[in-house]
Design an enzyme around this catalytic site. Structure first.
Site: not given
Length: 242
Positions: A83, A149, A153, A183
């Site tokens: 995670n 990023y 991923k 978040t």
């Protein structure tokens, strides 16, 4: 059930830890920051190791020890949840910086692949073992400013696809996008400069319009799928459509 979870101190990681501990899992959290509230609320089933997962040398030193093997030694069922991750560097190519790129590669991609390998090596005795990488829509849709990023991923997605083809005994794997969750990372997105991230207004509108999932609801949906019989059938899915 024994569960190894990275990035357990806040956001989706904290919510996942709470959900799984509430289901009776024994959970080992790995992260740079600890989670005193989890230690207080689940003293019998929760343990943690302070570890900066962007420091791959530190990770490999930890894996050379016995803590992971001891934690998993008596497990019949085991889960790894990769995670932990970071959004930075955000910005166009030429402005990202070598140190920030290297740190993102290590945390978002290097550490999950190293942990997956160590997890499988330590769980050959388990009848049911599962790995989930927390992916992102940015792995499948390109966004200007998020090249690093998105690439990291996408690497997790491809790793899951390849490992699934290996058909290792008792192992299921998936790289799943959890949707847009409220978040600290989303707050970081909204605080970014629109010149560095042209989709800034779109993500700000999601928050303003109440379209973000809460960490608790996303964690519950992820845990239900992770522990269900259908886990692994979709190797690179989106939780919102599973």
């Amino acid at each position: 059930m024994k569960t190894l979870l990275t990035g357990h101190s806040r956001g989706l990681g904290d919510a996942l830890a709470r959900d799984l501990l509430g289901r009776g899992h024994h959970l080992l959290g790995l992260g740079r920051s600890g989670n005193a509230a989890l230690a207080h609320d689940f003293p019998q089933h929760f343990s943690e190791q302070a570890l900066d997962l962007s420091d791959l040398a530190a990770l490999t030193r930890w894996l050379a020890g016995v803590q992971l093997r001891d934690f998993l030694a008596d497990a019949d069922q085991a889960v790894l949840i990769n995670n932990a991750g970071m959004l930075q560097p955000v910005g166009p190519l030429g402005s990202q910086g070598d140190a920030d790129i290297a740190r993102a590669l290590a945390l978002n991609l290097g550490a999950p692949l190293i942990l997956a390998d160590a997890f499988v090596a330590a769980t050959g005795h388990c009848t049911d073992r599962r790995i989930v990488h927390i992916s992102s829509g940015a792995a499948r849709n390109a966004y200007a400013g998020w090249s690093v990023y998105g690439a990291t991923k996408a690497g997790l997605d491809q790793h899951a696809r390849a490992v699934a083809l290996e058909q290792l005994p008792g192992l299921r794997i998936a790289s799943l996008a959890p949707g847009v969750v409220d978040t600290d990372m989303q707050a970081e997105v909204r605080a970014s400069d629109a010149a560095d991230f042209p989709q800034h207004a779109r993500f700000a509108a999601l928050k303003a319009d109440g379209q973000l999932s809460t960490p608790a609801s996303a964690a519950r949906r992820l845990a239900d799928h992770l522990l269900g019989e259908r886990f692994g059938q979709s190797v690179d899915g989106d939780l919102r459509s599973l």
